[in-house]
Design a protein around this motif. Structure first.
Motif, PDB file in Angstrom:
ATOM      1  N   ASP A 251       3.817  -4.888   0.831  1.00  0.00           N
ATOM      2  CA  ASP A 251       3.996  -4.185   2.113  1.00  0.00           C
ATOM      3  C   ASP A 251       5.057  -3.097   2.028  1.00  0.00           C
ATOM      4  O   ASP A 251       5.118  -2.219   2.899  1.00  0.00           O
ATOM      5  CB  ASP A 251       4.387  -5.187   3.215  1.00  0.00           C
ATOM      6  CG  ASP A 251       3.252  -6.156   3.525  1.00  0.00           C
ATOM      7  OD1 ASP A 251       2.082  -5.749   3.378  1.00  0.00           O
ATOM      8  OD2 ASP A 251       3.537  -7.308   3.898  1.00  0.00           O
ATOM      9  N   ASP A 252       5.925  -3.154   1.011  1.00  0.00           N
ATOM     10  CA  ASP A 252       6.979  -2.148   0.877  1.00  0.00           C
ATOM     11  C   ASP A 252       6.495  -0.868   0.198  1.00  0.00           C
ATOM     12  O   ASP A 252       7.212   0.133   0.170  1.00  0.00           O
ATOM     13  CB  ASP A 252       8.155  -2.723   0.077  1.00  0.00           C
ATOM     14  CG  ASP A 252       8.871  -3.837   0.832  1.00  0.00           C
ATOM     15  OD1 ASP A 252       8.842  -3.806   2.080  1.00  0.00           O
ATOM     16  OD2 ASP A 252       9.439  -4.740   0.182  1.00  0.00           O
ATOM     17  N   ILE A 253       5.299  -0.903  -0.371  1.00  0.00           N
ATOM     18  CA  ILE A 253       4.742   0.289  -1.015  1.00  0.00           C
ATOM     19  C   ILE A 253       4.052   1.153   0.038  1.00  0.00           C
ATOM     20  O   ILE A 253       3.347   0.643   0.911  1.00  0.00           O
ATOM     21  CB  ILE A 253       3.735  -0.102  -2.114  1.00  0.00           C
ATOM     22  CG1 ILE A 253       4.429  -0.929  -3.199  1.00  0.00           C
ATOM     23  CG2 ILE A 253       3.084   1.133  -2.737  1.00  0.00           C
ATOM     24  CD1 ILE A 253       3.505  -1.465  -4.264  1.00  0.00           C
ATOM     25  N   GLU A 254       4.249   2.454  -0.031  1.00  0.00           N
ATOM     26  CA  GLU A 254       3.661   3.366   0.952  1.00  0.00           C
ATOM     27  C   GLU A 254       2.137   3.279   0.939  1.00  0.00           C
ATOM     28  O   GLU A 254       1.515   3.163  -0.118  1.00  0.00           O
ATOM     29  CB  GLU A 254       4.089   4.804   0.655  1.00  0.00           C
ATOM     30  CG  GLU A 254       5.571   5.075   0.880  1.00  0.00           C
ATOM     31  CD  GLU A 254       5.909   6.540   0.659  1.00  0.00           C
ATOM     32  OE1 GLU A 254       4.974   7.365   0.562  1.00  0.00           O
ATOM     33  OE2 GLU A 254       7.105   6.853   0.570  1.00  0.00           O
TER      34      GLU A 254
ATOM     35  N   LYS B 238      -0.848   3.194  -2.145  1.00  0.00           N
ATOM     36  CA  LYS B 238      -1.826   2.125  -2.324  1.00  0.00           C
ATOM     37  C   LYS B 238      -3.254   2.651  -2.190  1.00  0.00           C
ATOM     38  O   LYS B 238      -4.146   2.262  -2.959  1.00  0.00           O
ATOM     39  CB  LYS B 238      -1.559   1.010  -1.307  1.00  0.00           C
ATOM     40  CG  LYS B 238      -0.276   0.242  -1.599  1.00  0.00           C
ATOM     41  CD  LYS B 238      -0.131  -0.982  -0.726  1.00  0.00           C
ATOM     42  CE  LYS B 238       0.299  -0.639   0.668  1.00  0.00           C
ATOM     43  NZ  LYS B 238       0.661  -1.828   1.471  1.00  0.00           N
ATOM     44  N   ASP B 239      -3.469   3.540  -1.214  1.00  0.00           N
ATOM     45  CA  ASP B 239      -4.807   4.120  -1.026  1.00  0.00           C
ATOM     46  C   ASP B 239      -5.240   4.901  -2.262  1.00  0.00           C
ATOM     47  O   ASP B 239      -6.417   4.873  -2.654  1.00  0.00           O
ATOM     48  CB  ASP B 239      -4.823   5.041   0.196  1.00  0.00           C
ATOM     49  CG  ASP B 239      -4.689   4.270   1.502  1.00  0.00           C
ATOM     50  OD1 ASP B 239      -4.881   3.046   1.481  1.00  0.00           O
ATOM     51  OD2 ASP B 239      -4.387   4.897   2.535  1.00  0.00           O
ATOM     52  N   LYS B 240      -4.293   5.586  -2.892  1.00  0.00           N
ATOM     53  CA  LYS B 240      -4.593   6.343  -4.113  1.00  0.00           C
ATOM     54  C   LYS B 240      -5.036   5.396  -5.226  1.00  0.00           C
ATOM     55  O   LYS B 240      -6.013   5.662  -5.934  1.00  0.00           O
ATOM     56  CB  LYS B 240      -3.363   7.129  -4.555  1.00  0.00           C
ATOM     57  CG  LYS B 240      -3.563   7.899  -5.858  1.00  0.00           C
ATOM     58  CD  LYS B 240      -2.263   8.537  -6.321  1.00  0.00           C
ATOM     59  CE  LYS B 240      -2.430   9.221  -7.671  1.00  0.00           C
ATOM     60  NZ  LYS B 240      -1.146   9.759  -8.180  1.00  0.00           N
ATOM     61  N   HIS B 241      -4.334   4.280  -5.373  1.00  0.00           N
ATOM     62  CA  HIS B 241      -4.699   3.308  -6.410  1.00  0.00           C
ATOM     63  C   HIS B 241      -6.087   2.730  -6.148  1.00  0.00           C
ATOM     64  O   HIS B 241      -6.870   2.522  -7.084  1.00  0.00           O
ATOM     65  CB  HIS B 241      -3.668   2.176  -6.461  1.00  0.00           C
ATOM     66  CG  HIS B 241      -2.309   2.609  -6.903  1.00  0.00           C
ATOM     67  ND1 HIS B 241      -2.104   3.614  -7.831  1.00  0.00           N
ATOM     68  CD2 HIS B 241      -1.063   2.164  -6.542  1.00  0.00           C
ATOM     69  CE1 HIS B 241      -0.806   3.768  -8.034  1.00  0.00           C
ATOM     70  NE2 HIS B 241      -0.160   2.909  -7.268  1.00  0.00           N
ATOM     71  N   VAL B 242      -6.402   2.453  -4.884  1.00  0.00           N
ATOM     72  CA  VAL B 242      -7.717   1.904  -4.540  1.00  0.00           C
ATOM     73  C   VAL B 242      -8.810   2.905  -4.884  1.00  0.00           C
ATOM     74  O   VAL B 242      -9.850   2.542  -5.446  1.00  0.00           O
ATOM     75  CB  VAL B 242      -7.786   1.519  -3.048  1.00  0.00           C
ATOM     76  CG1 VAL B 242      -9.214   1.159  -2.651  1.00  0.00           C
ATOM     77  CG2 VAL B 242      -6.852   0.341  -2.765  1.00  0.00           C
ATOM     78  N   ARG B 243      -8.580   4.190  -4.572  1.00  0.00           N
ATOM     79  CA  ARG B 243      -9.575   5.230  -4.899  1.00  0.00           C
ATOM     80  C   ARG B 243      -9.782   5.321  -6.400  1.00  0.00           C
ATOM     81  O   ARG B 243     -10.914   5.450  -6.883  1.00  0.00           O
ATOM     82  CB  ARG B 243      -9.125   6.593  -4.341  1.00  0.00           C
ATOM     83  CG  ARG B 243      -9.229   6.713  -2.826  1.00  0.00           C
ATOM     84  CD  ARG B 243      -9.123   8.167  -2.392  1.00  0.00           C
ATOM     85  NE  ARG B 243      -7.858   8.776  -2.789  1.00  0.00           N
ATOM     86  CZ  ARG B 243      -6.754   8.755  -2.045  1.00  0.00           C
ATOM     87  NH1 ARG B 243      -6.758   8.130  -0.873  1.00  0.00           N
ATOM     88  NH2 ARG B 243      -5.641   9.336  -2.458  1.00  0.00           N
ATOM     89  N   GLU B 244      -8.688   5.257  -7.170  1.00  0.00           N
ATOM     90  CA  GLU B 244      -8.792   5.306  -8.630  1.00  0.00           C
ATOM     91  C   GLU B 244      -9.608   4.131  -9.150  1.00  0.00           C
ATOM     92  O   GLU B 244     -10.453   4.285 -10.038  1.00  0.00           O
ATOM     93  CB  GLU B 244      -7.387   5.274  -9.251  1.00  0.00           C
ATOM     94  CG  GLU B 244      -6.580   6.556  -9.046  1.00  0.00           C
ATOM     95  CD  GLU B 244      -5.152   6.403  -9.560  1.00  0.00           C
ATOM     96  OE1 GLU B 244      -4.747   5.252  -9.869  1.00  0.00           O
ATOM     97  OE2 GLU B 244      -4.438   7.416  -9.645  1.00  0.00           O
ATOM     98  N   CYS B 245      -9.351   2.960  -8.588  1.00  0.00           N
ATOM     99  CA  CYS B 245     -10.058   1.762  -9.011  1.00  0.00           C
ATOM    100  C   CYS B 245     -11.550   1.887  -8.731  1.00  0.00           C
ATOM    101  O   CYS B 245     -12.389   1.584  -9.586  1.00  0.00           O
ATOM    102  CB  CYS B 245      -9.479   0.551  -8.295  1.00  0.00           C
ATOM    103  SG  CYS B 245     -10.279  -1.004  -8.721  1.00  0.00           S
ATOM    104  N   LYS B 246     -11.898   2.338  -7.546  1.00  0.00           N
ATOM    105  CA  LYS B 246     -13.303   2.493  -7.178  1.00  0.00           C
ATOM    106  C   LYS B 246     -13.991   3.520  -8.066  1.00  0.00           C
ATOM    107  O   LYS B 246     -15.166   3.368  -8.423  1.00  0.00           O
ATOM    108  CB  LYS B 246     -13.428   2.887  -5.706  1.00  0.00           C
ATOM    109  CG  LYS B 246     -13.058   1.771  -4.746  1.00  0.00           C
ATOM    110  CD  LYS B 246     -13.181   2.220  -3.300  1.00  0.00           C
ATOM    111  CE  LYS B 246     -12.862   1.075  -2.341  1.00  0.00           C
ATOM    112  NZ  LYS B 246     -12.944   1.505  -0.917  1.00  0.00           N
ATOM    113  N   GLU B 247     -13.272   4.552  -8.432  1.00  0.00           N
ATOM    114  CA  GLU B 247     -13.849   5.571  -9.311  1.00  0.00           C
ATOM    115  C   GLU B 247     -14.134   4.988 -10.688  1.00  0.00           C
ATOM    116  O   GLU B 247     -15.176   5.268 -11.289  1.00  0.00           O
ATOM    117  CB  GLU B 247     -12.877   6.752  -9.433  1.00  0.00           C
ATOM    118  CG  GLU B 247     -13.337   7.861 -10.371  1.00  0.00           C
ATOM    119  CD  GLU B 247     -14.641   8.521  -9.939  1.00  0.00           C
ATOM    120  OE1 GLU B 247     -15.370   9.018 -10.821  1.00  0.00           O
ATOM    121  OE2 GLU B 247     -14.929   8.540  -8.734  1.00  0.00           O
TER     122      GLU B 247
END
Length: 388
Positions: free
Chosen positions: A245-248, A252-261
């Motif tokens: 929860d302390d991460i912006e 986190k959204d950027k990491h999720v997009r990278e993972c999905k890609e």
């Protein structure tokens, strides 16, 4: 014979369930389809085979539904969607209400059952599974010189309509795609320090990801490495912590997009990595965070991978004893993931624990395949099945 389109009316109280059914029938997201209004609160979507009318909620706009059936006297199919855990008595009342509103016989309405309700004959009203809906649609299209429904839909659409926010086909349907040579993604997810990278290295049988004991996050971006286990090709994806929860949120959204890609089009299995001797406050709602990132069906594609198995050995406790005696909040997470759990003692080489992981993932695929109850066209839904 006529070449006109097949007319389907979708009814029910839950808008998200109705839209999900329309999406699956037409095979596309509703935003990609043309729509029109014949009445204020009624939307009609269509493609080259079907005209599907999505009605307003029965509690809010009875006038629209009455007028709709006055315009379209005899749709080819009238379907009502219901939530998982529905009350038979309440559904019966809704059917009677529709009878009084539309004047149509109750026998013309079919209730589309959620996945868990497999016995249409035990209810006092007419009902069907999604597979039966598409078998009927296929026959109707063939009889009218229209292209039949995509076989992948007809074969696999006994999927779970019980989730009220489902807006796209069931994620596990996407695993039906290509033949036994399909590459499978294993996505490592979890809080920092749980041993994601070390677990990835154990699965790969080599040190591909940086792994060291640290209270801070070691993995800062998504990484991938590939391997073969038996005759299967796997892509192992290591991820940063997306649950802290302390991460912006933007990070986190950027990491999720990278993972999905990285996952591309292949089947995805999510490995939720947790420390066997540590359960934190941040992990209590980890499934909600997982759903937010990867969709509300992600639990059905998730295996919990517990690390630090050596801690249990020191405590002279078996893995089964741990699963039975763990904290109530952790036990809820385990139950929601279908009790699909494996235990790792991470090392630099593969071991029977990786075989156990493969068996668990394979069982997950098999369970969904058995629910769908179809393996046609020479391909197998299960990527672990032997090549023919």
């Amino acid at each position: 014979m006529s070449h006109s389109k097949i007319s389907v009316v979708v009814l029910g109280r839950e808008d998200s369930l109705k839209k999900a059914l329309v999406t699956i029938i037409l095979g596309k997201d509703l935003s990609q389809l043309s729509q029109r209004h014949v009445l204020k609160n009624t939307k009609i979507y269509e493609n080259d085979k079907y005209v599907v009318t999505c009605t307003p909620g029965m509690d809010t706009s009875c006038v629209d539904i009455r007028e709709l059936f006055a315009i379209n006297h005899h749709p080819h199919m009238s379907l009502m969607v219901v939530e998982d855990g529905f009350s038979t008595e309440e559904v019966q009342q809704q059917i009677e209400m529709l009878h009084h509103i539309t004047g149509r016989p109750t026998e013309e309405l079919r209730v589309v059952l959620p996945l868990k309700n497999k016995h249409p004959d035990k209810y006092p009203f007419k009902c069907c599974t999604l597979g039966e809906v598409f078998n009927k649609l296929s026959k109707l299209t063939e009889g009218r010189y229209l292209l039949p429904t995509d076989k992948r839909h007809a074969d696999h659409l006994d999927s779970d309509m019980s989730e009220s926010h489902m807006s796209t086909p069931h994620p596990l349907m996407e695993m039906t795609g290509n033949h036994s040579g399909t590459k499978v993604n294993l996505v490592l997810l979890g809080m920092a320090g749980t041993g994601k990278s070390a677990s990835g290295n154990t699965i790969l049988g080599k040190k591909a990801f940086t792994s060291r004991t640290s209270s801070n996050q070691v993995t800062t971006k998504c990484q991938e490495a590939e391997t073969r286990i038996g005759s299967r090709h796997f892509r192992v994806i290591d991820t940063p912590d997306i649950f802290d929860d302390d991460i912006e949120s933007s990070v986190k959204d950027k990491h999720v997009r990278e993972c999905k890609e990285l996952c591309k089009e292949e089947p995805c299995v999510y490995l939720l990595v947790m420390h066997v001797s540590r359960f934190t406050d941040g992990e209590r709602d980890i499934l909600k965070k997982l759903e937010k990132a990867f969709g509300n069906k992600v639990q059905e594609q998730t295996v919990i991978l517990f690390t630090r198995g050596e801690d249990l050995k020191r405590a002279k406790m078996t893995f089964e004893e741990f699963l039975e005696s763990c904290q109530p909040d952790l036990k809820k997470i385990i139950e929601k993931c279908g009790r699909r759990c494996v235990l790792f003692e991470n090392s630099n080489s593969r071991s029977p624990q990786v075989e156990e992981l493969m068996k668990t993932v394979s069982r997950m695929f098999k369970e969904f395949k058995e629910t769908s109850d179809h393996t046609n066209k020479g391909w197998s839904w299960n990527p672990f099945a032997k090549s023919k």
